[in-house]
Design a protein around this motif. Structure first.
Motif, PDB file in Angstrom:
ATOM      1  N   ILE A   1      20.437  82.654 176.207  1.00  0.00           N
ATOM      2  CA  ILE A   1      20.545  82.261 177.627  1.00  0.00           C
ATOM      3  C   ILE A   1      21.782  82.906 178.248  1.00  0.00           C
ATOM      4  O   ILE A   1      21.729  83.441 179.347  1.00  0.00           O
ATOM      5  CB  ILE A   1      20.664  80.724 177.812  1.00  0.00           C
ATOM      6  CG1 ILE A   1      19.448  80.005 177.255  1.00  0.00           C
ATOM      7  CG2 ILE A   1      20.835  80.363 179.282  1.00  0.00           C
ATOM      8  CD1 ILE A   1      19.416  78.516 177.538  1.00  0.00           C
ATOM      9  N   LEU A   2      22.915  82.841 177.532  1.00  0.00           N
ATOM     10  CA  LEU A   2      24.153  83.371 178.119  1.00  0.00           C
ATOM     11  C   LEU A   2      24.029  84.858 178.405  1.00  0.00           C
ATOM     12  O   LEU A   2      24.499  85.345 179.436  1.00  0.00           O
ATOM     13  CB  LEU A   2      25.344  83.097 177.188  1.00  0.00           C
ATOM     14  CG  LEU A   2      25.716  81.615 177.049  1.00  0.00           C
ATOM     15  CD1 LEU A   2      26.846  81.425 176.048  1.00  0.00           C
ATOM     16  CD2 LEU A   2      26.110  81.027 178.392  1.00  0.00           C
ATOM     17  N   GLN A   3      23.340  85.576 177.516  1.00  0.00           N
ATOM     18  CA  GLN A   3      23.163  86.997 177.789  1.00  0.00           C
ATOM     19  C   GLN A   3      22.285  87.197 179.038  1.00  0.00           C
ATOM     20  O   GLN A   3      22.585  88.024 179.897  1.00  0.00           O
ATOM     21  CB  GLN A   3      22.539  87.722 176.605  1.00  0.00           C
ATOM     22  CG  GLN A   3      22.625  89.219 176.837  1.00  0.00           C
ATOM     23  CD  GLN A   3      21.997  90.054 175.756  1.00  0.00           C
ATOM     24  OE1 GLN A   3      20.847  89.855 175.390  1.00  0.00           O
ATOM     25  NE2 GLN A   3      22.752  90.996 175.254  1.00  0.00           N
ATOM     26  N   ALA A   4      21.227  86.384 179.130  1.00  0.00           N
ATOM     27  CA  ALA A   4      20.340  86.505 180.291  1.00  0.00           C
ATOM     28  C   ALA A   4      21.081  86.156 181.585  1.00  0.00           C
ATOM     29  O   ALA A   4      20.793  86.696 182.644  1.00  0.00           O
ATOM     30  CB  ALA A   4      19.125  85.610 180.108  1.00  0.00           C
ATOM     31  N   LEU A   5      22.059  85.226 181.484  1.00  0.00           N
ATOM     32  CA  LEU A   5      22.834  84.857 182.678  1.00  0.00           C
ATOM     33  C   LEU A   5      23.838  85.947 183.071  1.00  0.00           C
ATOM     34  O   LEU A   5      24.473  85.860 184.110  1.00  0.00           O
ATOM     35  CB  LEU A   5      23.605  83.551 182.441  1.00  0.00           C
ATOM     36  CG  LEU A   5      22.803  82.262 182.258  1.00  0.00           C
ATOM     37  CD1 LEU A   5      23.723  81.062 182.152  1.00  0.00           C
ATOM     38  CD2 LEU A   5      21.820  82.052 183.385  1.00  0.00           C
ATOM     39  N   GLY A   6      24.012  86.928 182.200  1.00  0.00           N
ATOM     40  CA  GLY A   6      24.889  88.056 182.537  1.00  0.00           C
ATOM     41  C   GLY A   6      26.269  87.962 181.913  1.00  0.00           C
ATOM     42  O   GLY A   6      27.136  88.782 182.219  1.00  0.00           O
ATOM     43  N   PHE A   7      26.514  86.960 181.048  1.00  0.00           N
ATOM     44  CA  PHE A   7      27.835  86.857 180.422  1.00  0.00           C
ATOM     45  C   PHE A   7      27.968  87.914 179.321  1.00  0.00           C
ATOM     46  O   PHE A   7      27.066  88.044 178.484  1.00  0.00           O
ATOM     47  CB  PHE A   7      28.039  85.459 179.816  1.00  0.00           C
ATOM     48  CG  PHE A   7      28.311  84.407 180.840  1.00  0.00           C
ATOM     49  CD1 PHE A   7      29.591  84.195 181.318  1.00  0.00           C
ATOM     50  CD2 PHE A   7      27.270  83.645 181.352  1.00  0.00           C
ATOM     51  CE1 PHE A   7      29.834  83.242 182.290  1.00  0.00           C
ATOM     52  CE2 PHE A   7      27.507  82.684 182.324  1.00  0.00           C
ATOM     53  CZ  PHE A   7      28.793  82.484 182.791  1.00  0.00           C
ATOM     54  N   PRO A   8      29.091  88.665 179.328  1.00  0.00           N
ATOM     55  CA  PRO A   8      29.296  89.612 178.233  1.00  0.00           C
ATOM     56  C   PRO A   8      29.452  88.860 176.905  1.00  0.00           C
ATOM     57  O   PRO A   8      29.970  87.735 176.878  1.00  0.00           O
ATOM     58  CB  PRO A   8      30.615  90.307 178.601  1.00  0.00           C
ATOM     59  CG  PRO A   8      31.004  89.832 179.943  1.00  0.00           C
ATOM     60  CD  PRO A   8      30.195  88.634 180.284  1.00  0.00           C
ATOM     61  N   THR A   9      29.035  89.521 175.841  1.00  0.00           N
ATOM     62  CA  THR A   9      29.029  88.849 174.536  1.00  0.00           C
ATOM     63  C   THR A   9      30.402  88.291 174.165  1.00  0.00           C
ATOM     64  O   THR A   9      30.488  87.194 173.618  1.00  0.00           O
ATOM     65  CB  THR A   9      28.576  89.844 173.440  1.00  0.00           C
ATOM     66  OG1 THR A   9      27.502  90.607 173.965  1.00  0.00           O
ATOM     67  CG2 THR A   9      28.106  89.143 172.199  1.00  0.00           C
ATOM     68  N   ASN A  10      31.474  89.007 174.501  1.00  0.00           N
ATOM     69  CA  ASN A  10      32.800  88.526 174.063  1.00  0.00           C
ATOM     70  C   ASN A  10      33.291  87.319 174.868  1.00  0.00           C
ATOM     71  O   ASN A  10      34.367  86.791 174.592  1.00  0.00           O
ATOM     72  CB  ASN A  10      33.839  89.662 174.050  1.00  0.00           C
ATOM     73  CG  ASN A  10      34.254  90.086 175.448  1.00  0.00           C
ATOM     74  OD1 ASN A  10      33.644  89.673 176.444  1.00  0.00           O
ATOM     75  ND2 ASN A  10      35.274  90.909 175.536  1.00  0.00           N
ATOM     76  N   THR A  11      32.504  86.860 175.857  1.00  0.00           N
ATOM     77  CA  THR A  11      32.902  85.624 176.563  1.00  0.00           C
ATOM     78  C   THR A  11      32.133  84.403 176.055  1.00  0.00           C
ATOM     79  O   THR A  11      32.390  83.280 176.501  1.00  0.00           O
ATOM     80  CB  THR A  11      32.672  85.730 178.089  1.00  0.00           C
ATOM     81  OG1 THR A  11      31.266  85.884 178.331  1.00  0.00           O
ATOM     82  CG2 THR A  11      33.412  86.887 178.704  1.00  0.00           C
ATOM     83  N   PHE A  12      31.167  84.605 175.142  1.00  0.00           N
ATOM     84  CA  PHE A  12      30.327  83.469 174.714  1.00  0.00           C
ATOM     85  C   PHE A  12      31.180  82.323 174.144  1.00  0.00           C
ATOM     86  O   PHE A  12      30.926  81.153 174.400  1.00  0.00           O
ATOM     87  CB  PHE A  12      29.329  83.905 173.642  1.00  0.00           C
ATOM     88  CG  PHE A  12      28.191  84.753 174.148  1.00  0.00           C
ATOM     89  CD1 PHE A  12      28.128  85.210 175.451  1.00  0.00           C
ATOM     90  CD2 PHE A  12      27.155  85.101 173.291  1.00  0.00           C
ATOM     91  CE1 PHE A  12      27.075  86.003 175.899  1.00  0.00           C
ATOM     92  CE2 PHE A  12      26.093  85.885 173.725  1.00  0.00           C
ATOM     93  CZ  PHE A  12      26.064  86.337 175.033  1.00  0.00           C
ATOM     94  N   THR A  13      32.174  82.679 173.333  1.00  0.00           N
ATOM     95  CA  THR A  13      32.961  81.624 172.683  1.00  0.00           C
ATOM     96  C   THR A  13      33.826  80.886 173.707  1.00  0.00           C
ATOM     97  O   THR A  13      34.120  79.702 173.558  1.00  0.00           O
ATOM     98  CB  THR A  13      33.824  82.215 171.541  1.00  0.00           C
ATOM     99  OG1 THR A  13      33.038  83.166 170.843  1.00  0.00           O
ATOM    100  CG2 THR A  13      34.251  81.142 170.563  1.00  0.00           C
TER     101      THR A  13
END
Ligand code: ACO
Length: 427
Positions: free
Chosen positions: A369-381
């Motif tokens: 979901i976070l990727q689909a929302l446009g968040f870069p991978t290094n912001t997931f945490t």
């Protein structure tokens, strides 16, 4: 009959009280063991150690149960929202409508961070990881508000409500400041007409002139935060409690918790899911070869399995349907998502995964979901940290109000015995 157990060592038997929790969890009370027997207990990694009594969150991993303050996670996910759950965790009860409105307005007003705090984010090297920036930003925020950050236990408890609202308000603003600095974009101010998640999305991604946020996106984000809000004595929460037990203020305790969450075995797994999906796609595999290599022990299907949940992860069940809805609302489709769906479908029917009770965990869907929302991978945490903040704060408060001792485990020393110093020229 009182509930007791006994331990026999040599010629002596030591009685041990058995404590019972409100959900019938039993624990041997070993608090007097060393004093009475000279023995300590050994539990590398604390897998069998109750480090405290807590009334915040209940988990039964075998049955797939997660409750905040007695409320089932599925019911909260359906009927509540993140800021209401913050108050539930912080105060122990669901808020009245007036209490909730007052909290929402306080959080909204606190989102405008002191300029020196934002400057400190700007002053850091661009290469600083978003989690490092978040931890440092929390320390800067505490420094900018010394009256909320005294290390005087009574004062910090008296000011806790303001400190908690400030920290919950500040984390998205700190995350957005780091993201925009890296992107070379100027900061976007919070907008008081937006709700918490709308504001976060706006501060992160909106360009000048953009006016609205897709409600499906902010709703999906709110749900992710709510599902991550607490998970009892995990690594970062235990770290927060450990720091708090020494008398440190909430800002310092949460900065430590953020650092503990950073590691790939803890908060970093949602990133690992996306990296795995990208690798599978890059290698031209549709997921079948990867499943085979996981079964042969050559790789791990990231986002599957959980140390505590052995039946299913109740958060994953909720997030799966939210994930499908959010992706449909966004009209997102990508080969990575197709691979994720295929991995899930195959693994859930494969005896290797069924026999080992390996089901998708919350990270499998949150990363997607976070990727689909446009968040870069290094912001997931960082998003995990924003969601977990109310849990850390609730545990800080519990320790501050009820903890009597500094936390200090013992060890089994396995090093050298006493030896004499040899001067450097004789070594
Ligand atoms: N893929 C393939 N096989 C697996 C996986 C997996 N994801 N997880 C466990 N196994 C296998 C192990 O190889 C082992 O097999 P064996 O009995 O044939 O040796 C068996 O299942 C038991 O595995 P353990 O490692 O003993 O399980 P443990 O409880 O220690 O690990 C963990 C749990 C760390 C979550 C593990 O399942 C894993 O690495 N999963 C992938 C990483 C992940 O998604 N982490 C996020 C967890 S959720 C969270 O932190 C919010």
């Amino acid at each position: 009959m009182s509930d007791t157990a006994s331990l026999t060592y040599g010629e002596t038997t030591f009685p041990l009280n058995v404590l019972t929790g409100t959900e019938d969890e039993k624990a041997l009370d070993v608090r007097q063991l060393r004093k009475e027997s000279g023995l300590i207990t050994y539990d590398d990694g604390y897998g069998n150690t109750g480090s405290c009594e807590s009334s915040v969150t209940f988990i039964d991993g075998d049955k797939g149960i997660l409750r905040y303050r007695g409320y089932d996670i599925a019911e909260l996910a359906e009927k509540s929202n993140f800021l209401e759950v913050c108050l539930l965790l912080l105060n122990g009860e669901l808020p009245s409508s007036q209490e909730l409105a007052a909290f929402e307005s306080k959080v909204s007003s606190f989102q405008n961070l002191p300029s020196e705090v934002l400057d400190s984010i700007q002053a850091m090297p661009s290469s600083v990881h978003p989690m490092g920036s978040l931890a440092a930003g929390l320390q800067a925020l505490g420094g900018a508000c010394p009256h909320l950050c005294t290390n005087d236990r009574n004062q910090d408890i008296a000011n806790f409500d303001d400190a908690a609202a400030l920290i919950i308000a500040a984390l998205p603003a700190l995350a957005a400041a780091n993201y925009r600095k890296k992107a070379g974009e100027s900061l976007r101010k919070p907008d008081a007409s937006f709700n918490y998640c709308e504001n976060f999305l706006s501060m992160m991604f909106e360009k000048d002139g953009d006016a609205s946020i897709n409600p499906a996106l902010s709703k999906a984000l709110d749900l992710i935060f709510l599902l991550h809000a607490d998970h009892e004595q995990n690594c970062s929460t235990s770290t927060c409690r450990m720091i708090a037990s020494g008398g440190a203020n909430p800002f310092a305790s949460l900065a430590g918790a953020v650092s503990a969450l950073w590691g790939p075995l803890h908060g970093g797994a949602n990133m690992a899911v996306i990296n795995m999906l990208n690798d599978i796609h890059g290698s031209g595999d549709d997921g079948s070869k990867f499943i085979q290599s996981a079964k042969e022990g050559k790789s791990r299907l990231m986002g599957f399995g959980h140390r505590v949940y052995r039946n299913y992860d109740p958060r994953a069940k909720i997030l799966k349907s939210a994930c499908d809805k959010a992706l449909a609302a966004l009209g997102v489709s990508s080969p990575i998502l197709d691979i994720a769906r295929r991995l899930e479908e195959v693994a859930l029917q494969d005896p290797y995964f069924i026999d080992r009770k390996l089901y998708p965990n919350v990270d499998f869907y949150s990363g997607i979901i976070l990727q689909a929302l446009g968040f870069p991978t290094n912001t997931f945490t960082v998003l995990f940290a924003i969601g977990r903040a109310p849990g850390w704060l609730a545990h800080w408060k519990e320790i501050a109000q009820t903890g009597k001792k500094i936390h200090r485990p013992r060890q089994i020393y396995q090093g050298s015995n006493l030896r004499s110093y040899i001067s450097v020229e004789n070594r």
